[in-house]
Scaffold this active site. Structure first.
Site, PDB file in Angstrom:
ATOM      1  NE  ARG A  25      10.169-119.638 -39.041  1.00  0.00           N
ATOM      2  CZ  ARG A  25       9.152-120.330 -38.522  1.00  0.00           C
ATOM      3  NH1 ARG A  25       9.044-121.625 -38.742  1.00  0.00           N
ATOM      4  NH2 ARG A  25       8.247-119.716 -37.798  1.00  0.00           N
ATOM      5  CG  ASP A  35       7.950-124.090 -28.439  1.00  0.00           C
ATOM      6  OD1 ASP A  35       7.430-124.761 -29.351  1.00  0.00           O
ATOM      7  OD2 ASP A  35       8.935-123.332 -28.627  1.00  0.00           O
ATOM      8  CG  HIS A  67       8.677-117.119 -33.040  1.00  0.00           C
ATOM      9  ND1 HIS A  67       8.465-116.456 -34.230  1.00  0.00           N
ATOM     10  CD2 HIS A  67       7.944-118.270 -33.117  1.00  0.00           C
ATOM     11  CE1 HIS A  67       7.655-117.176 -34.984  1.00  0.00           C
ATOM     12  NE2 HIS A  67       7.319-118.267 -34.345  1.00  0.00           N
ATOM     13  CB  CYS A  98       4.277-121.056 -30.771  1.00  0.00           C
ATOM     14  SG  CYS A  98       5.477-122.329 -30.363  1.00  0.00           S
ATOM     15  CD  GLN A 120       3.720-118.050 -32.006  1.00  0.00           C
ATOM     16  OE1 GLN A 120       4.048-118.545 -33.070  1.00  0.00           O
ATOM     17  NE2 GLN A 120       2.501-118.173 -31.503  1.00  0.00           N
TER      18      GLN A 120
HETATM   19  N1  NVA Z   1      10.795-123.416 -30.461  1.00  0.00           N
HETATM   20  C1  NVA Z   1      10.193-123.837 -31.709  1.00  0.00           C
HETATM   21  C2  NVA Z   1       9.164-122.841 -32.166  1.00  0.00           C
HETATM   22  C3  NVA Z   1       8.445-123.220 -33.414  1.00  0.00           C
HETATM   23  C4  NVA Z   1       7.451-122.205 -33.847  1.00  0.00           C
HETATM   24  C5  NVA Z   1      11.287-124.037 -32.739  1.00  0.00           C
HETATM   25  O1  NVA Z   1      12.179-123.187 -32.837  1.00  0.00           O
HETATM   26  O2  NVA Z   1      11.246-125.037 -33.452  1.00  0.00           O
HETATM   27  N1   CP Z   2       4.341-120.977 -34.671  1.00  0.00           N
HETATM   28  C1   CP Z   2       5.060-120.997 -35.793  1.00  0.00           C
HETATM   29  O1   CP Z   2       5.983-120.200 -36.011  1.00  0.00           O
HETATM   30  O2   CP Z   2       4.677-121.966 -36.670  1.00  0.00           O
HETATM   31  P1   CP Z   2       5.418-122.343 -38.029  1.00  0.00           P
HETATM   32  O3   CP Z   2       6.735-122.975 -37.670  1.00  0.00           O
HETATM   33  O4   CP Z   2       4.473-123.295 -38.702  1.00  0.00           O
HETATM   34  O5   CP Z   2       5.618-121.083 -38.819  1.00  0.00           O
END
Ligand code: NVA
Ligand code: CP
Length: 328
Positions: free
Chosen positions: A106, A229, A133, A270, A136
């Site tokens: 990540r 989101d 992602h 998510c 997800q």
């Molecule tokens: N768009 C969000 C998704 C988190 C799971 C982010 O990148 O923070």
């Molecule tokens: N939805 C998701 O990726 O959650 P986290 O950031 O907690 O892993």
């Protein structure tokens, strides 16, 4: 279906049949887990989980899924390893590939997870980048399948910042799975022209549509799945909050908006979500901007239509399916 040795970097790399196979496999693994049946199919294997950004669901899903499959996990967090600071991704990839059977990553740019995959020689799974992602998506579409019994022909609308990981991925996944996708957001937050065109080509092959609109009524009308989101994603500077709040407040998912959707509609997110002021950031934003709920109201989040915790659970089952399919 043989996905052994494959990476899982973005939905675009997979066929409709492969994605459906992973969702079906996750359903099977969920049943085994709920029945308490042993499924240590990857006994003795080792995986590394690299997180350059925070995580609750993705990290826990990779860890629990690994233990259920009989594997061992090494966690490398945002600090504490040499990666990116004293050592390149390419070098790190070649080191980790000699020790581990698979690597989760990540981080920021998609190019980094692609580079890790190119040089490690073992399956690499994208646990979120700025652009995509993909794990997800499997959980989201599995949750939709559980609720509706089918995917083809469903109508999904995404409200919010559609040019980042979740919006981009939902558009492509919908196109692949025959789901009609609507992006409802201010134009400046739509996915790139290039990705929209790619999605439209895939959608036409699967008899579904890609629609982009700034009109909330058009976005909500008759939809089966309403998805949103956070307005500001991990890694974005604090300075964008004011502009995002301004741009996206009209796109907040409210009860009024949900009332325009289909009778059997569901709400997905998510997570994590700002639906009240009970978090440090939520409280801070409320003090600075007077906004107490952001992308979704607390009422919708807590309503019977909200399937966000089923969706969160499915992260674990789908990630388990990806690891099992690529490592077996
Ligand atoms: N768009 C969000 C998704 C988190 C799971 C982010 O990148 O923070
Ligand atoms: N939805 C998701 O990726 O959650 P986290 O950031 O907690 O892993």
């Amino acid at each position: 279906m043989n996905l052994s040795g494959r990476n899982f970097l973005k939905v675009l790399d997979f066929t409709t049949e492969e994605l459906q196979y992973l969702i079906d496999l996750a359903v099977e693994l969920k049943n085994l887990k709920h029945q308490g049946k042993d499924h240590r199919y990857l006994l003795g294997k080792n995986i590394a989980c690299i997180f350059e950004k925070d995580s609750t669901r993705t990290r826990c899903s990779f860890e629990v899924a690994s233990y259920d499959l009989g594997m061992h996990v090494t966690y490398l967090g945002p600090t504490g390893s040499q990666m990116g600071k004293k050592e390149t991704i390419k070098d790190t990839a070649r080191v980790l590939g000699r020790m581990f059977d698979g690597i989760e990553y990540r981080g920021f740019e998609q190019s980094k997870v692609e580079e890790l995959a190119e040089y490690s020689g073992v399956p690499v799974w994208n646990g979120l980048t700025n652009e995509f992602h993909p794990t997800q998506m499997l959980a989201d579409f599995m949750t939709m399948l559980e609720h509706f019994g089918h995917l083809k022909g469903l109508n999904l609308v995404y409200f919010g910042d559609a040019r980042f990981n979740t919006g981009n991925s939902l558009m492509i996944m919908s196109a692949k799975m025959g789901v009609n996708f609507t992006c409802c957001a201010p134009k400046e937050l739509w996915p790139s022209e290039e990705l929209i065109n790619t999605a439209k080509i895939i959608a036409s092959e699967n008899n579904c549509t890609i629609t982009l609109t700034e009109d909330v009524n058009e976005g909500a009308a008759g939809k089966d799945v309403v998805y949103t989101d956070v307005w500001v994603s991990m890694g974005e500077p604090d300075e964008v909050w004011a502009e995002r709040i301004n741009l996206l407040t009209p796109y907040r998912v409210t009860t009024e908006l949900m009332n325009m959707t289909s009778e059997n509609s569901i709400f997905l997110h998510c997570l994590p979500s700002f639906h009240n002021t009970d978090t440090t950031i939520g409280k801070d934003i409320a003090e600075k901007f007077g906004v107490t709920e952001m992308e979704v109201t607390d009422e919708v989040f807590e309503s019977a239509k909200s399937k966000v915790f089923e969706e969160a659970e499915n992260r674990m089952h789908t990630i388990k399916a990806v690891m099992y399919a690529t490592l077996k």
